[in-house]
Scaffold this motif. Structure first.
Motif, mmCIF file in Angstrom:
data_model
loop_
_atom_site.group_PDB
_atom_site.id
_atom_site.type_symbol
_atom_site.label_atom_id
_atom_site.label_comp_id
_atom_site.label_asym_id
_atom_site.label_seq_id
_atom_site.Cartn_x
_atom_site.Cartn_y
_atom_site.Cartn_z
ATOM 1 N N THR A 1 14.364 -1.338 44.927
ATOM 2 C CA THR A 1 14.432 -1.222 43.476
ATOM 3 C C THR A 1 13.357 -2.095 42.858
ATOM 4 N N ASP A 2 12.563 -1.516 41.982
ATOM 5 C CA ASP A 2 11.498 -2.253 41.312
ATOM 6 C C ASP A 2 12.109 -3.162 40.259
ATOM 7 N N HIS B 1 10.755 -4.475 37.765
ATOM 8 C CA HIS B 1 10.306 -4.115 36.409
ATOM 9 C C HIS B 1 11.265 -3.127 35.773
ATOM 10 N N ASP B 2 11.736 -2.155 36.554
ATOM 11 C CA ASP B 2 12.695 -1.179 36.022
ATOM 12 C C ASP B 2 14.004 -1.853 35.639
ATOM 13 N N ASN C 1 13.351 -3.861 32.411
ATOM 14 C CA ASN C 1 13.180 -2.967 31.263
ATOM 15 C C ASN C 1 14.516 -2.392 30.804
ATOM 16 N N THR C 2 15.335 -1.960 31.751
ATOM 17 C CA THR C 2 16.657 -1.426 31.416
ATOM 18 C C THR C 2 17.528 -2.496 30.777
ATOM 19 N N ASN D 1 6.703 -3.085 28.187
ATOM 20 C CA ASN D 1 6.331 -1.882 28.929
ATOM 21 C C ASN D 1 4.860 -1.866 29.324
#
Length: 301
Positions: A2-3, A5-6, A9-10, A92
């Motif tokens: 799992t990144d 960054h994702d 961001n979430t 982002n």
């Protein structure tokens, strides 16, 4: 895989919704709501709990600043929404800022040999970007027993057409003399410049120091945490012993305790340079970034 960054961001998007929905009830109410949601998400996140905690602290500071100095032409709800929307827009762009940053290009030169450990999404993006401008070789320690270095080797060889050598972790010492630089990722950058990184990273740093090779850590600012090593290591997750010790062998040693930590603490003195979306930074300067990004009152969530 799992990144981070994702995940970050979430988390920011969820906290924006919470802040906008609760801000009309007052500052203390919105702060309490954000803390509650942040703690809940961090409890579900496993290795990404530090990222979620850092994003929560950042949002708390932005909300505090908005309440302290609002734009009188708009309601507090509109102010909060605008502030956090700008934060998300800036957030982002983190990936592009990170890889295009001039400092990155200066760290990798043609014909160099770069060593990395396992698979870090941040290091992967930097290597792919650098490969567009230069030709170099990458040596990847596989990170056994997880073996995520295999996936990175495949990506760099197929997408970037780089010369890639995949080695077992036991060969790091033998390979290090021909390496020019070591690039490592991190799950968290601590307030004193140390790193919390996947188990095995400390071995790489120790060998690099033995051979006087520079160690460059690559991590976005949302991985920068105001915690210090003692607090971070007290909360390190222990993995099941079966991942490093065969069950049949374990049964023959009933009185042996097997400790299998998920992370290593890499001391600041073993890190030559920190690369982030904010540019280059020496480990000794990390405390200044911590003061810029977070309020001291938000350190304990």
């Amino acid at each position: 895989y799992t990144d981070s960054h994702d995940v970050a961001n979430t988390t920011a998007e969820v906290l924006k919704v919470v802040a906008v929905a609760t801000c009309m009830a007052g500052l203390e109410n919105v702060r309490k709501s954000l803390r509650d949601v942040g703690r809940y998400l961090a409890g579900l996140a496993g290795n990404h709990k530090y990222v979620i905690g850092n994003v929560t602290r950042r949002v708390l500071k932005l909300v505090q600043e908005t309440f302290d100095d609002p734009d009188e032409e708009f309601s507090i709800q509109e102010n909060i929404k605008e502030t956090l929307s700008l934060f998300l827009d800036e957030f982002n762009q983190t990936r592009d800022t990170m890889v295009i940053n001039a400092a990155v290009a200066e760290q990798i030169h043609s014909a160099e040999v770069i060593l990395t450990f396992g698979r870090s999404a941040t290091v992967e993006r930097l290597l792919l970007e650098a490969a567009k401008k230069r030709t170099f070789e990458v040596v990847i320690a596989e990170n056994s027993p997880r073996g995520d270095g295999h996936a990175l080797a495949k990506v760099l060889a197929s997408e970037a057409k780089l010369e890639v050598t995949l080695i077992p972790d036991s060969a790091i010492f033998a390979v290090m003399p021909r390496v020019h630089k070591v690039f490592i990722g991190a799950e968290a950058m601590l307030a004193n410049g140390s790193l919390l990184a996947p188990a095995g990273t400390l071995l790489v740093a120790i060998v690099a120091r033995h051979y006087s090779k520079p160690v460059v850590s690559c991590a976005e600012l949302y991985k920068l945490t105001p915690l210090f090593p003692l607090s971070a290591m007290a909360d390190v997750k222990l993995l099941h012993p079966a991942t490093i010790l065969n069950e049949e062998i374990a049964l023959e040693m009933p009185n042996v305790n097997v400790v299998n930590p998920a992370n290593d603490l890499v001391p600041a003195e073993m890190i030559s340079l920190l690369l982030s979306d904010n540019g280059e930074c020496s480990p000794v300067g990390v405390h200044r970034l911590v003061k810029q990004l977070y309020d001291e009152v938000d350190v304990p969530l």
